[in-house]
Scaffold this motif. Structure first.
Motif, short mmCIF file in Angstrom:
data_model
loop_
_atom_site.label_atom_id
_atom_site.label_comp_id
_atom_site.label_asym_id
_atom_site.label_seq_id
_atom_site.Cartn_x
_atom_site.Cartn_y
_atom_site.Cartn_z
N GLU A 140 0.94 -1.15 0.04
CA GLU A 140 0.12 -0.07 0.11
C GLU A 140 1.12 1.24 0.05
OE1 GLU A 140 -3.77 -1.94 2.65
OE2 GLU A 140 -2.44 -0.59 3.51
N PHE A 141 2.14 1.28 0.68
CA PHE A 141 3.03 2.37 0.80
C PHE A 141 3.44 2.78 -0.35
CE2 PHE A 141 7.12 4.07 1.52
CZ PHE A 141 6.88 5.39 2.17
N ILE A 142 3.90 1.67 -1.34
CA ILE A 142 4.45 1.94 -2.66
C ILE A 142 3.48 2.21 -3.56
CG2 ILE A 142 5.51 0.60 -4.40
CD1 ILE A 142 6.99 -1.34 -2.38
N ALA A 143 2.38 1.70 -3.51
CA ALA A 143 1.38 2.37 -4.33
C ALA A 143 1.07 3.53 -4.01
CB ALA A 143 0.30 1.59 -4.33
N TYR A 144 1.15 3.90 -2.90
CA TYR A 144 0.82 5.48 -2.58
C TYR A 144 1.76 6.27 -2.87
CZ TYR A 144 -0.28 9.49 0.28
OH TYR A 144 -0.30 10.79 0.99
N ALA A 145 3.01 6.00 -2.83
CA ALA A 145 4.22 6.76 -2.96
C ALA A 145 4.21 6.98 -4.71
CB ALA A 145 5.47 6.21 -2.58
N LYS A 146 3.89 6.07 -5.44
CA LYS A 146 3.82 5.79 -6.89
C LYS A 146 2.54 6.85 -7.32
CE LYS A 146 6.12 1.41 -8.06
NZ LYS A 146 5.86 0.27 -8.67
N ALA A 147 1.67 6.93 -6.47
CA ALA A 147 0.36 7.98 -7.05
C ALA A 147 0.69 9.15 -6.66
CB ALA A 147 -0.72 7.55 -6.10
N ASN A 148 1.86 9.39 -5.71
CA ASN A 148 2.17 10.89 -5.28
C ASN A 148 3.58 11.15 -5.70
OD1 ASN A 148 -0.45 11.98 -3.94
ND2 ASN A 148 -0.08 9.68 -3.29
N PRO A 149 4.24 11.01 -6.77
CA PRO A 149 5.58 11.31 -6.85
C PRO A 149 6.20 12.68 -6.70
CG PRO A 149 4.21 11.50 -9.01
CD PRO A 149 3.25 10.99 -8.12
N GLY A 150 7.31 12.49 -5.75
CA GLY A 150 7.84 14.00 -5.28
C GLY A 150 7.28 14.24 -4.01
N LYS A 151 6.06 13.80 -3.57
CA LYS A 151 5.63 14.58 -2.41
C LYS A 151 5.59 13.92 -0.98
CE LYS A 151 1.41 15.79 -5.25
NZ LYS A 151 0.01 15.72 -5.45
N LEU A 152 6.47 12.68 -1.18
CA LEU A 152 6.76 12.12 0.16
C LEU A 152 8.21 12.37 0.62
CD1 LEU A 152 5.37 8.70 0.10
CD2 LEU A 152 4.31 10.69 0.99
N SER A 153 8.82 12.65 1.62
CA SER A 153 9.95 12.83 2.19
C SER A 153 10.33 11.69 2.94
CB SER A 153 10.08 14.12 2.75
OG SER A 153 9.79 15.06 1.89
N TYR A 154 11.72 11.51 3.05
CA TYR A 154 12.36 10.39 3.82
C TYR A 154 13.49 10.87 4.62
CZ TYR A 154 16.34 8.82 0.87
OH TYR A 154 17.40 8.76 0.38
N SER A 155 13.74 10.88 5.83
CA SER A 155 14.83 11.28 6.52
C SER A 155 16.11 10.15 6.81
CB SER A 155 14.24 11.88 7.79
OG SER A 155 14.00 10.70 8.70
N SER A 156 16.96 10.82 6.98
CA SER A 156 18.55 10.05 7.24
C SER A 156 19.23 10.62 8.26
CB SER A 156 19.22 9.90 5.84
OG SER A 156 19.96 11.13 5.70
N PHE A 157 20.34 9.78 8.48
CA PHE A 157 21.19 10.19 9.45
C PHE A 157 22.26 11.57 9.01
CE2 PHE A 157 21.61 5.70 10.68
CZ PHE A 157 20.21 5.46 11.13
N GLY A 158 22.15 11.56 7.53
CA GLY A 158 23.10 12.52 6.77
C GLY A 158 23.28 12.12 5.57
N ASN A 159 24.03 13.09 4.76
CA ASN A 159 24.09 12.51 3.56
C ASN A 159 25.16 11.47 3.37
OD1 ASN A 159 22.50 14.39 1.74
ND2 ASN A 159 23.96 16.26 2.54
N ASN A 160 24.91 10.43 2.33
CA ASN A 160 25.95 9.35 2.15
C ASN A 160 25.94 8.55 3.54
OD1 ASN A 160 26.20 10.09 -0.32
ND2 ASN A 160 28.18 11.30 0.03
N THR A 161 25.10 8.65 4.27
CA THR A 161 25.14 7.61 5.54
C THR A 161 24.39 6.23 5.04
OG1 THR A 161 23.20 8.46 6.37
CG2 THR A 161 25.30 9.12 7.32
N SER A 162 24.55 5.24 5.96
CA SER A 162 23.88 3.85 5.73
C SER A 162 22.63 4.26 5.35
CB SER A 162 24.23 2.85 6.84
OG SER A 162 23.72 3.36 8.16
N ASN A 163 21.76 4.94 6.25
CA ASN A 163 20.14 4.84 5.77
C ASN A 163 19.88 5.68 4.65
OD1 ASN A 163 20.45 7.13 7.32
ND2 ASN A 163 18.36 6.83 8.33
#
Length: 322
Positions: A140-163
């Motif tokens: 469901e999450f992948i379907a929602y993300a595909k239906a809303n391209p560029g509208k979701l954001s994800y966070s990380s520990f910093g640029n080029n970090t593991s996550n």
């Protein structure tokens, strides 16, 4: 003739001395270098292992924290150490498999300059979302993300970090378009995820499970082969329909490249036995670490596959070394 006899005798004496040195190893404390400050998951895993390994070897295994530059300071010190079995590296994925991708001038080649002993443990990433996201499953999450391209954001520990890299790998495999928002560590990332400033992230069990149980976050999948006992309700990525995804951090034991093979085999035997013991396996599991013993050859293959995975991803999504 005399010279040939002398050379043969010298070689035999050197070999005998090497065998004697290995048979008496360890005759003094062994140093285990960890490239991170005390208290983190790598340090915790290393100290648990060092304590029990010291008991088995009959010599203390002393942990030395040499933090800096994403673990590469500690790794460099081990690469340059004597190859006598008295200096080991408990490394995590950043200084072994990620550093070659993001660092232009790395003072070592992790495949060439470090001899693998065994994979020690893995700390998988959960994919967690803010409860406002209208998805209760990965599909469901992948379907929602595909239906809303560029509208979701994800966070990380910093640029080029593991996550961050895990997030890019997810986007590539799932075929979604979302925005990366780098933070300075896991803590700020999770705070803003709970607050709704970003919609999802990838993070470890200790960082997210308390919030999942409290209903502040929703866990959709975990990057393990089998479900975790600490979160049996959360499916693996393979179960949830994305078998190609893997993400998290891992810890492995290494020695300098020229360490005698007999010592590598001895260390592998001792450490694998400990990792298979109920005592250490439970101590790891209680801290969100999955004990993952391997033979040296298996671990070498694992390391090479990890290096290749991130290099291929970097080339695909345009991550450049700095």
């Amino acid at each position: 003739m005399h010279r040939r006899s002398f050379l043969l005798a010298s070689a035999a004496a050197a070999m005998q001395g090497s065998v004697l040195a290995q048979s008496s190893w360890p005759a003094r404390p062994v140093r285990m270098v960890i490239g991170y400050p005390p208290g983190g998951s790598t340090d915790v895993a290393g100290r648990l292992l060092a304590e029990q390994l010291g008991r088995k070897l009959g010599q203390q295994v002393v942990v030395e924290n040499r933090a800096g530059a994403g673990g590469t300071v500690g790794a460099t010190s081990v690469v340059r150490a004597e190859s006598d079995g008295y200096t080991l590296l408990l490394a995590a994925s950043p200084e072994v498999s990620i550093a070659p991708v993001i660092r232009q001038e790395l003072p070592y080649d992790p495949v060439r300059d470090l001899q693998p002993i065994t994979l020690v443990g893995q700390v998988p990433f959960f994919l967690v979302v803010n409860p406002s996201v209208p998805a209760s499953t990965l599909a469901e999450f992948i379907a929602y993300a595909k239906a809303n391209p560029g509208k979701l954001s994800y966070s990380s520990f910093g640029n080029n970090t593991s996550n961050h890299l895990a997030g890019e790998l997810f986007k590539s495999i799932a075929g979604v378009d979302s925005v990366h928002v780098p933070y300075k560590g896991s803590g700020p990332s999770i705070v803003d995820l709970i607050g709704g400033q970003v919609q999802y992230t990838f993070d470890t069990p200790p960082a997210v499970l308390e919030h999942v149980r409290a209903g502040k976050l929703r866990a959709l999948a975990v990057a393990t082969r089998e479900r975790l006992a600490s979160a049996p309700q959360v499916p693996t990525f393979a179960e949830a329909g994305l078998p190609g995804f893997s993400g998290g951090t891992w810890f492995g034991l290494f020695a300098p490249a020229k360490t005698p093979r007999a010592l590598i085999e001895r260390l592998n035997t001792e450490v694998v036995a400990l990792l298979k013991s109920p005592e250490l396996a439970k101590a790891f599991a209680d801290r969100g670490i999955v004990a993952s013993p391997q033979k040296p050859e298996e671990f070498a293959g694992f390391v090479q596959a990890e290096v290749d995975k991130w290099k291929n991803l970097a080339a695909k999504v345009g991550i450049t070394a700095q």
